[in-house]
Each structure stands twice: as C-alpha cells, then as structure tokens.
Design an enzyme around this catalytic site. Sequence first.
Site, PDB file in Angstrom:
ATOM      1  N   ASN A 208       4.168  -5.982   5.150  1.00  0.00           N
ATOM      2  CA  ASN A 208       3.161  -5.856   5.445  1.00  0.00           C
ATOM      3  C   ASN A 208       2.885  -6.049   6.827  1.00  0.00           C
ATOM      4  O   ASN A 208       3.837  -6.871   7.662  1.00  0.00           O
ATOM      5  CB  ASN A 208       1.878  -5.945   4.297  1.00  0.00           C
ATOM      6  CG  ASN A 208       2.401  -7.466   4.273  1.00  0.00           C
ATOM      7  OD1 ASN A 208       1.445  -8.849   6.003  1.00  0.00           O
ATOM      8  ND2 ASN A 208       2.436  -7.721   3.222  1.00  0.00           N
ATOM      9  N   ASP A 276       1.994  -6.914  -3.643  1.00  0.00           N
ATOM     10  CA  ASP A 276       1.706  -6.251  -4.940  1.00  0.00           C
ATOM     11  C   ASP A 276       2.619  -6.119  -5.841  1.00  0.00           C
ATOM     12  O   ASP A 276       1.939  -6.275  -7.231  1.00  0.00           O
ATOM     13  CB  ASP A 276       0.530  -5.134  -4.894  1.00  0.00           C
ATOM     14  CG  ASP A 276      -0.775  -6.326  -4.265  1.00  0.00           C
ATOM     15  OD1 ASP A 276      -1.397  -7.440  -4.213  1.00  0.00           O
ATOM     16  OD2 ASP A 276      -1.740  -5.234  -3.747  1.00  0.00           O
ATOM     17  N   LYS A 286      23.970   0.120  -0.060  1.00  0.00           N
ATOM     18  CA  LYS A 286      22.604   0.350   0.939  1.00  0.00           C
ATOM     19  C   LYS A 286      22.710   2.184   0.198  1.00  0.00           C
ATOM     20  O   LYS A 286      23.447   2.840  -0.227  1.00  0.00           O
ATOM     21  CB  LYS A 286      23.443   0.650   1.578  1.00  0.00           C
ATOM     22  CG  LYS A 286      21.847   1.808   3.148  1.00  0.00           C
ATOM     23  CD  LYS A 286      22.810   1.431   4.520  1.00  0.00           C
ATOM     24  CE  LYS A 286      22.015   2.930   5.343  1.00  0.00           C
ATOM     25  NZ  LYS A 286      22.529   2.894   6.625  1.00  0.00           N
ATOM     26  N   PRO A 303       3.962 -11.089  -9.633  1.00  0.00           N
ATOM     27  CA  PRO A 303       3.409 -12.102  -9.926  1.00  0.00           C
ATOM     28  C   PRO A 303       1.933 -12.237  -9.201  1.00  0.00           C
ATOM     29  O   PRO A 303       2.355 -12.376  -7.653  1.00  0.00           O
ATOM     30  CB  PRO A 303       4.411 -13.620 -10.320  1.00  0.00           C
ATOM     31  CG  PRO A 303       5.524 -13.101  -8.940  1.00  0.00           C
ATOM     32  CD  PRO A 303       5.384 -11.684  -9.190  1.00  0.00           C
ATOM     33  N   ASP A 304       0.813 -12.370 -10.009  1.00  0.00           N
ATOM     34  CA  ASP A 304      -0.095 -12.852  -8.650  1.00  0.00           C
ATOM     35  C   ASP A 304      -0.347 -13.954  -8.698  1.00  0.00           C
ATOM     36  O   ASP A 304      -0.839 -14.883  -9.801  1.00  0.00           O
ATOM     37  CB  ASP A 304      -1.860 -12.357  -8.950  1.00  0.00           C
ATOM     38  CG  ASP A 304      -2.480 -12.152  -8.400  1.00  0.00           C
ATOM     39  OD1 ASP A 304      -2.855 -13.428  -7.861  1.00  0.00           O
ATOM     40  OD2 ASP A 304      -3.874 -11.377  -8.469  1.00  0.00           O
ATOM     41  N   ILE A 305       0.287 -14.631  -7.741  1.00  0.00           N
ATOM     42  CA  ILE A 305      -0.014 -16.360  -7.489  1.00  0.00           C
ATOM     43  C   ILE A 305      -1.390 -17.050  -7.768  1.00  0.00           C
ATOM     44  O   ILE A 305      -1.405 -17.875  -8.093  1.00  0.00           O
ATOM     45  CB  ILE A 305       1.511 -16.430  -6.220  1.00  0.00           C
ATOM     46  CG1 ILE A 305       2.494 -15.986  -6.157  1.00  0.00           C
ATOM     47  CG2 ILE A 305       1.022 -17.968  -5.870  1.00  0.00           C
ATOM     48  CD1 ILE A 305       2.821 -16.226  -4.343  1.00  0.00           C
ATOM     49  N   LYS A 341      -9.570 -13.208  -9.949  1.00  0.00           N
ATOM     50  CA  LYS A 341      -9.042 -14.395  -9.449  1.00  0.00           C
ATOM     51  C   LYS A 341      -9.544 -15.647 -10.705  1.00  0.00           C
ATOM     52  O   LYS A 341      -8.144 -16.435 -10.968  1.00  0.00           O
ATOM     53  CB  LYS A 341      -8.297 -14.734  -8.609  1.00  0.00           C
ATOM     54  CG  LYS A 341      -8.125 -12.908  -7.457  1.00  0.00           C
ATOM     55  CD  LYS A 341      -6.556 -12.924  -7.487  1.00  0.00           C
ATOM     56  CE  LYS A 341      -6.508 -12.035  -6.552  1.00  0.00           C
ATOM     57  NZ  LYS A 341      -5.041 -10.951  -5.863  1.00  0.00           N
TER      58      LYS A 341
HETATM   59  N1  CTP Z   1      -1.923 -13.219  -4.117  1.00  0.00           N
HETATM   60  C1  CTP Z   1      -1.532 -13.790  -4.425  1.00  0.00           C
HETATM   61  N2  CTP Z   1      -0.750 -13.252  -4.845  1.00  0.00           N
HETATM   62  C2  CTP Z   1      -0.220 -11.491  -6.011  1.00  0.00           C
HETATM   63  C3  CTP Z   1      -0.880 -11.065  -4.306  1.00  0.00           C
HETATM   64  C4  CTP Z   1      -2.145 -11.666  -4.065  1.00  0.00           C
HETATM   65  O1  CTP Z   1      -1.670 -15.329  -4.358  1.00  0.00           O
HETATM   66  N3  CTP Z   1       0.421 -11.335  -5.750  1.00  0.00           N
HETATM   67  C5  CTP Z   1      -4.029 -14.062  -3.089  1.00  0.00           C
HETATM   68  C6  CTP Z   1      -3.799 -13.986  -1.578  1.00  0.00           C
HETATM   69  O2  CTP Z   1      -3.045 -14.602  -1.314  1.00  0.00           O
HETATM   70  C7  CTP Z   1      -5.432 -13.585  -1.327  1.00  0.00           C
HETATM   71  C8  CTP Z   1      -5.560 -12.855  -2.678  1.00  0.00           C
HETATM   72  O3  CTP Z   1      -4.741 -12.344  -3.092  1.00  0.00           O
HETATM   73  O4  CTP Z   1      -5.204 -15.396  -1.309  1.00  0.00           O
HETATM   74  C9  CTP Z   1      -5.862 -11.713  -2.484  1.00  0.00           C
HETATM   75  O5  CTP Z   1      -5.216 -11.154  -1.972  1.00  0.00           O
HETATM   76  P1  CTP Z   1      -5.261  -9.403  -1.896  1.00  0.00           P
HETATM   77  O6  CTP Z   1      -4.057  -9.200  -1.551  1.00  0.00           O
HETATM   78  O7  CTP Z   1      -6.496  -9.376  -0.630  1.00  0.00           O
HETATM   79  O8  CTP Z   1      -6.019  -9.211  -3.147  1.00  0.00           O
HETATM   80  P2  CTP Z   1      -4.944  -8.231  -4.141  1.00  0.00           P
HETATM   81  O9  CTP Z   1      -4.626  -9.089  -5.761  1.00  0.00           O
HETATM   82  O10 CTP Z   1      -4.171  -7.717  -3.341  1.00  0.00           O
HETATM   83  O11 CTP Z   1      -7.052  -7.164  -4.155  1.00  0.00           O
HETATM   84  P3  CTP Z   1      -6.441  -5.998  -3.953  1.00  0.00           P
HETATM   85  O12 CTP Z   1      -5.092  -5.435  -3.876  1.00  0.00           O
HETATM   86  O13 CTP Z   1      -7.802  -5.269  -5.412  1.00  0.00           O
HETATM   87  O14 CTP Z   1      -6.758  -5.616  -2.834  1.00  0.00           O
END
Ligand code: CTP
Length: 397
Positions: A208, A276, A286, A303-305, A341
């Site tokens: 990104n 995500d 490749k 994983p959502d950290i 979160k």
């Molecule tokens: N974050 C994280 N791990 C992930 C995704 C997000 O730690 N896998 C953290 C980011 O560092 C940030 C917060 O979550 O502090 C929000 O990230 P954002 O990308 O805006 O949120 P998403 O969970 O991706 O929500 P959405 O897709 O609904 O925007």
Amino acid sequence: MLSGKHILLIIGGGIAAYKSLDLIRRLRERGAKVTPVLTRAGEEFVTPLSVSALTGVKVFRDLFDLGDEAEMGHIQLSRAADLLVVAPATADLMAKMAQGSANDLASTLLLATDTPVLLAPAMNVRMWQHPATQRNIATLRGDGIAMVGPNDGDMACGEFGPGRMAEPLEIVSAVEAHLADGPLKGKRIVVTSGPTHEPIDPVRYIANRSSGAQGTAIARALAAMGAEVVFVTGPAEVPPPEGVKVVLIQTAQEMMEAVEAALPADAGVFAAAVADWHVEGTSDRKLKKSKDGLPTLSFAENPDILKTISQRTEGRPALVVGFAAETNDVLAHATAKRARKGCDWIVANDVSPGTGIMGGTENTVTLITDDGAEDWPRMGKDAVAARLAKRIAAALA
Ligand code: CTP
C-alpha cells in the site's frame, strides 16, 4: 548542559580523530566528565598525551594492561558511563561491533556494555557506501545503536561525499539529546510503522502507499522524550529514526511476531498500514503467463495486530493506540473501529487522495479517547508526533 554526566569516549583510528580533541573540550565545557579510550590505530592520529591533557585523566589503551584491570575492570569501565561515544567510528570498529567481536579494549568495552552507544562514523565515501558497511549499519541500528553523521563534504582523501565525521558541536547536541531526562524515561513503547508487503510469488507482492513518515515521526518523538522504543517497520520510504531498536519485517505475520516478541511494554502505538490479507498458497516460483487465462489469487486474513494486543488478557500494554485511515465518514468509522479493536485511543485521519496526507508531510487528525473526539488542526507529521508523544507521556505518568 551535561554537568554530572559521564561520557566514555572511544577514539578510533581515522584522520577525523583530531576533531575528537575539540569534542573533548566541548563536552568538558558543558560539565561532562570524559574518560578516554584510544585505539591502537587512533594513536597514529592523536597522541595519548594530548588526549589525557585535555580530559585531565589517564587514557585507557590496552585490554591487557594489568594495571588498568586492577584499578578498574573493563566491565566497570564500560558501565560506569552514562553514554559511550565512538568518534571517529571507523568502518573497522563498526564491523567489529556488528559482529560482536571483542579483540581489543574498544571492541570489548562496546560488547560488554549495557549503556547506550552513540557513533560518529568517519570514513572514505566508498567505504561508507560499501554494501558491507551498509549491512553493518543496519545491524547496529537494529541493535539500538545511535549515530550522528556522517556528513557530506570534501574528505581528507580528496574525494567528496558522505563519510566526513559530524562536527564536534553536532556530536555534543546528539549527546545532549541522548542524555535528556524526558518524561518517558524508563517507559518501553512498541511502535509499528510503514506498509507490509504480502508476497504473491518470489518477485511480486501486494503493498500500500504508506511511506512510514507518521510512524517514524512518532517513534522519534517518543525516543526524544526518553522512551525506550522498539520500532517494528515494514519496507518504508523514510529511514528509521536514530536511537531506537529497529525490527525490519515484510509481512503482517512477521509484524505480529515481532510485536509479540517486543512485549512487555508500557504502551503500543500501531501506526502501520498493515495489509488485511495475504495471498494463500504463494508459489515459490514466478507465476508465468499462460494460454489458459488469467491467474486467480485467493486471499486469507492476516492477524489483526492492534486487536490481538488490545484484547490480551495478560501482558496488555497499559495504553494501546491505534490509527484509523479512512476515506469517508472518518469519525463514525474510527469510533466503531476503536470499539471493535478494543484499543484505548484511535488517531483518525482522512486519507482520501485529495487530502495529500498519504505520502505527504502534513496530517489532520482526530484523537478519539474515552473523553470523546478531539480535532487537531492540520500540522506537520512531526508536530502531530510531538503532540501525541506528550499525551502519551501524560497518560503513562
Ligand atoms: N491494524 C493491525 N493489524 C491489521 C490491520 C490493522 O494492527 N492486520 C491496525 C493498524 O495499524 C491501525 C488500525 O489497525 O492502527 C486500523 O487499521 P485500518 O487498516 O484502518 O483498519 P482495518 O482493521 O483494516 O479496518 P477496515 O478494513 O474496516 O478499514
């Protein structure tokens, strides 16, 4: 001012060693006590007599000098100081440090110490640019070693470029910044930053537009206030800050593991733009074009950290700060995100293309806490970082 501060100054073997004599005077003028160590190569450039005359104390030169060992072992010598300064830090000395080698007094002190270390590198431009030196610098930065300089300019060897040792007063400023007793002294803070790269195959990845600028500024601001910062970063455009422990990662999974490994911490600031999803079943070859049509990628969730750390029952940092980068309905999305979160604060911002925030130098944020939403005016990312660091210091006090 540096009164009452004790600096162990290691003078390496480079032509810039003459500037270290002035450095000693500048440090002492400000009240610091300077204990000098002169390497064998350093002695070729400045004499032990001039160093001891300027510091007013004996110069330490040799690991096997039994007199020295009886008076003060090398372990105590390295730990009695508030800061170890290496000026000039030669390519060789930095290579030894990166390797953990300890075959003379200077390298042994640097390996035996648990005191912060500041390097003022000085070397020929080609030596500085050599991949081996750059690898060593990355390793040393990762170990939390701070650096000042080198500067660009004419060099004693007749070449031009980076490699000139920082001027004595610049080194003094770096020493002062390092020894500042900030309100976050004794606090450990994990900061995530930058994008993640999720591989598709060995040569392609999904990423990104995050530059890492805001996360880097936050880590720098926290460190300037005295915090011990572990900076976990994806492949960012901006270089990591000095004086923090840098952990370089590529993927969200690696970032998760690095954050877990960095705990316990007093606070976590999750500024990374984490992908995500990752591609499932990535190929170790490749992907090739095929007559059978386009490839199909299938995704699995990362994983959502922020959520994982926020919802820990044991070892949760006292303060967890998340970010919400949104393109529409910023406040509503960010407020919902904070609840979903489980973090304490959310720093929300509008990253739609017209704002110029993603990849830009300024930011307009809203801080959402238990007390509600607070709009901050548009300001530089450094100013946002400084304001956030102050709020974090107040919350952890
Ligand atoms: N974050 C994280 N791990 C992930 C995704 C997000 O730690 N896998 C953290 C980011 O560092 C940030 C917060 O979550 O502090 C929000 O990230 P954002 O990308 O805006 O949120 P998403 O969970 O991706 O929500 P959405 O897709 O609904 O925007």
